[in-house]
Scaffold this motif. Sequence first.
Motif, PDB file in Angstrom:
ATOM      1  N   LEU A  86       0.849  -1.185   0.000  1.00  0.00           N
ATOM      2  CA  LEU A  86       0.000   0.000   0.000  1.00  0.00           C
ATOM      3  C   LEU A  86       0.885   1.236   0.000  1.00  0.00           C
ATOM      4  CD1 LEU A  86      -2.867   1.227   0.232  1.00  0.00           C
ATOM      5  CD2 LEU A  86      -2.575   1.131   2.729  1.00  0.00           C
ATOM      6  N   ASP A  87       0.733   2.082  -1.026  1.00  0.00           N
ATOM      7  CA  ASP A  87       1.461   3.345  -1.131  1.00  0.00           C
ATOM      8  C   ASP A  87       0.471   4.490  -0.992  1.00  0.00           C
ATOM      9  OD1 ASP A  87       4.437   2.998  -2.023  1.00  0.00           O
ATOM     10  OD2 ASP A  87       3.328   1.482  -3.161  1.00  0.00           O
ATOM     11  N   LEU A  88       0.792   5.433  -0.119  1.00  0.00           N
ATOM     12  CA  LEU A  88      -0.058   6.595   0.104  1.00  0.00           C
ATOM     13  C   LEU A  88       0.718   7.859  -0.219  1.00  0.00           C
ATOM     14  CD1 LEU A  88      -1.565   5.571   3.553  1.00  0.00           C
ATOM     15  CD2 LEU A  88      -2.646   5.325   1.308  1.00  0.00           C
ATOM     16  N   ARG A  89       0.063   8.774  -0.874  1.00  0.00           N
ATOM     17  CA  ARG A  89       0.636  10.101  -1.138  1.00  0.00           C
ATOM     18  C   ARG A  89      -0.335  11.162  -0.625  1.00  0.00           C
ATOM     19  NH1 ARG A  89       4.501  12.358  -4.164  1.00  0.00           N
ATOM     20  NH2 ARG A  89       4.996  10.350  -5.137  1.00  0.00           N
ATOM     21  N   ASN A  90       0.198  12.061   0.192  1.00  0.00           N
ATOM     22  CA  ASN A  90      -0.608  13.172   0.688  1.00  0.00           C
ATOM     23  C   ASN A  90      -0.556  14.302  -0.335  1.00  0.00           C
ATOM     24  OD1 ASN A  90      -1.888  15.203   2.040  1.00  0.00           O
ATOM     25  ND2 ASN A  90      -0.488  15.257   3.794  1.00  0.00           N
ATOM     26  N   THR A  91      -1.621  14.489  -1.067  1.00  0.00           N
ATOM     27  CA  THR A  91      -1.682  15.530  -2.094  1.00  0.00           C
ATOM     28  C   THR A  91      -2.353  16.799  -1.569  1.00  0.00           C
ATOM     29  OG1 THR A  91      -3.737  14.580  -2.956  1.00  0.00           O
ATOM     30  CG2 THR A  91      -1.683  13.847  -3.966  1.00  0.00           C
ATOM     31  N   ARG A  93      -2.652  20.131   1.381  1.00  0.00           N
ATOM     32  CA  ARG A  93      -1.783  21.145   1.987  1.00  0.00           C
ATOM     33  C   ARG A  93      -1.706  20.997   3.498  1.00  0.00           C
ATOM     34  NH1 ARG A  93      -3.520  26.704  -1.295  1.00  0.00           N
ATOM     35  NH2 ARG A  93      -2.933  25.963  -3.397  1.00  0.00           N
ATOM     36  N   GLN A  94      -2.403  20.012   4.027  1.00  0.00           N
ATOM     37  CA  GLN A  94      -2.384  19.764   5.463  1.00  0.00           C
ATOM     38  C   GLN A  94      -1.893  18.335   5.710  1.00  0.00           C
ATOM     39  OE1 GLN A  94      -6.374  20.008   6.966  1.00  0.00           O
ATOM     40  NE2 GLN A  94      -7.174  18.472   5.549  1.00  0.00           N
ATOM     41  N   PRO A  95      -1.352  18.050   6.911  1.00  0.00           N
ATOM     42  CA  PRO A  95      -0.900  16.692   7.206  1.00  0.00           C
ATOM     43  C   PRO A  95      -2.031  15.671   7.082  1.00  0.00           C
ATOM     44  CG  PRO A  95      -0.078  18.243   8.837  1.00  0.00           C
ATOM     45  CD  PRO A  95      -1.097  18.985   8.018  1.00  0.00           C
ATOM     46  N   THR A 208      -1.544   4.026  17.541  1.00  0.00           N
ATOM     47  CA  THR A 208      -1.025   5.372  17.276  1.00  0.00           C
ATOM     48  C   THR A 208      -1.124   5.628  15.778  1.00  0.00           C
ATOM     49  OG1 THR A 208       1.218   4.456  17.116  1.00  0.00           O
ATOM     50  CG2 THR A 208       0.576   5.413  19.224  1.00  0.00           C
ATOM     51  N   PRO A 209      -1.589   6.802  15.370  1.00  0.00           N
ATOM     52  CA  PRO A 209      -1.727   7.072  13.938  1.00  0.00           C
ATOM     53  C   PRO A 209      -0.381   7.367  13.289  1.00  0.00           C
ATOM     54  CG  PRO A 209      -2.380   8.998  15.185  1.00  0.00           C
ATOM     55  CD  PRO A 209      -2.108   7.910  16.193  1.00  0.00           C
ATOM     56  N   VAL A 210      -0.340   7.200  11.985  1.00  0.00           N
ATOM     57  CA  VAL A 210       0.777   7.642  11.152  1.00  0.00           C
ATOM     58  C   VAL A 210       0.416   9.015  10.598  1.00  0.00           C
ATOM     59  CG1 VAL A 210       2.036   7.225   9.005  1.00  0.00           C
ATOM     60  CG2 VAL A 210       1.504   5.319  10.520  1.00  0.00           C
ATOM     61  N   THR A 211       1.376   9.918  10.577  1.00  0.00           N
ATOM     62  CA  THR A 211       1.151  11.238   9.992  1.00  0.00           C
ATOM     63  C   THR A 211       2.077  11.427   8.799  1.00  0.00           C
ATOM     64  OG1 THR A 211       0.455  12.195  12.108  1.00  0.00           O
ATOM     65  CG2 THR A 211       1.171  13.726  10.395  1.00  0.00           C
ATOM     66  N   VAL A 212       1.489  11.767   7.665  1.00  0.00           N
ATOM     67  CA  VAL A 212       2.233  12.001   6.429  1.00  0.00           C
ATOM     68  C   VAL A 212       2.166  13.504   6.141  1.00  0.00           C
ATOM     69  CG1 VAL A 212       2.471  11.400   3.993  1.00  0.00           C
ATOM     70  CG2 VAL A 212       1.524   9.726   5.610  1.00  0.00           C
ATOM     71  N   PRO A 213       3.307  14.182   5.991  1.00  0.00           N
ATOM     72  CA  PRO A 213       3.279  15.627   5.767  1.00  0.00           C
ATOM     73  C   PRO A 213       2.746  15.965   4.377  1.00  0.00           C
ATOM     74  CG  PRO A 213       5.513  14.794   5.548  1.00  0.00           C
ATOM     75  CD  PRO A 213       4.685  13.651   6.055  1.00  0.00           C
ATOM     76  N   TRP A 218       4.003   7.461   2.107  1.00  0.00           N
ATOM     77  CA  TRP A 218       4.157   6.369   3.078  1.00  0.00           C
ATOM     78  C   TRP A 218       3.920   5.066   2.335  1.00  0.00           C
ATOM     79  CZ3 TRP A 218       0.984   2.381   4.557  1.00  0.00           C
ATOM     80  CH2 TRP A 218       1.346   1.663   5.717  1.00  0.00           C
ATOM     81  N   GLN A 219       4.652   4.021   2.748  1.00  0.00           N
ATOM     82  CA  GLN A 219       4.474   2.701   2.130  1.00  0.00           C
ATOM     83  C   GLN A 219       4.481   1.629   3.206  1.00  0.00           C
ATOM     84  OE1 GLN A 219       7.631   0.193  -0.086  1.00  0.00           O
ATOM     85  NE2 GLN A 219       6.519   1.207  -1.760  1.00  0.00           N
ATOM     86  N   GLY A 220       3.593   0.665   3.063  1.00  0.00           N
ATOM     87  CA  GLY A 220       3.557  -0.486   3.958  1.00  0.00           C
ATOM     88  C   GLY A 220       3.165  -1.738   3.189  1.00  0.00           C
ATOM     89  N   TRP A 221       3.812  -2.871   3.517  1.00  0.00           N
ATOM     90  CA  TRP A 221       3.508  -4.100   2.783  1.00  0.00           C
ATOM     91  C   TRP A 221       3.346  -5.281   3.733  1.00  0.00           C
ATOM     92  CZ3 TRP A 221       7.231  -7.594   3.968  1.00  0.00           C
ATOM     93  CH2 TRP A 221       8.539  -7.149   4.187  1.00  0.00           C
TER      94      TRP A 221
END
Length: 228
Positions: A86-91, A93-95, A208-213, A218-221
């Motif tokens: 799973l790949d996530l991209r924060n597109t 302007r906020q975390p 606990t949450p993950v925060t992506v700026p 972020w990637q997890g497999w």
Amino acid sequence: MLDGQGAIRGGVPVCFPQFNMRGPLPKHGFVRNLPWAVEGAARALDDGLSLTLLLQAGAATRAYWPQAFEARLTIGLRPGELQLTLDLRNTDRQPLSFSGALHTYFAVDDIAQARLTGLSGQAEWDSVRDLHGQGAEPLRFTEEFDRVYQAASRALALQAGDAHVTIAQSPSWGHTVVWNPGAGKVIPDLTDDAYRHFLCVEAAQVLTPVTVPPGGTWQGWQRSTVAQ
């Protein structure tokens, strides 16, 4: 039913951006209920194939969550091996803060005969009894089982009859969830004895949450390998 109103039981549902009911969104978030698009064609690996699915923020996601994001799920197949990434991209302007899981169902002939090892000594939260402790092994499943473990650095081993499966996950997942509803728990889309034939072992982020700026990724497999 494939109507987007509920999750499909089995396989590997993607829980995002919320695990279970730990927040204001529907249980396990919403992306498992939405259609994903195939991104490009299947790609050849050295000895297998991979295919990527894409979900982008739009009207369907903003009905639940205002965040802008892109999610990609890559399915990698090799002989005796399945890896989901799973790949996530924060597109936005906020975390972007999230919890979630790759909620993997493993088929077993008889849950009473299944054994899971590799979580000995890991911090454990038994959500059925709301008890905290440390994992012991082997894990056995004779009643409702729903526990969150601090992820181990080593792979786990699932033995179910003649089947032996090694289960590994990336360090970016902080937890591992192990679940089976046991006998007597009423789940509308399961028959009374369905619990006997699966065990969920999930690469997860729960406590606990993950925060992506903004602009970050972020990637997890999770990788499952059947002993040959």
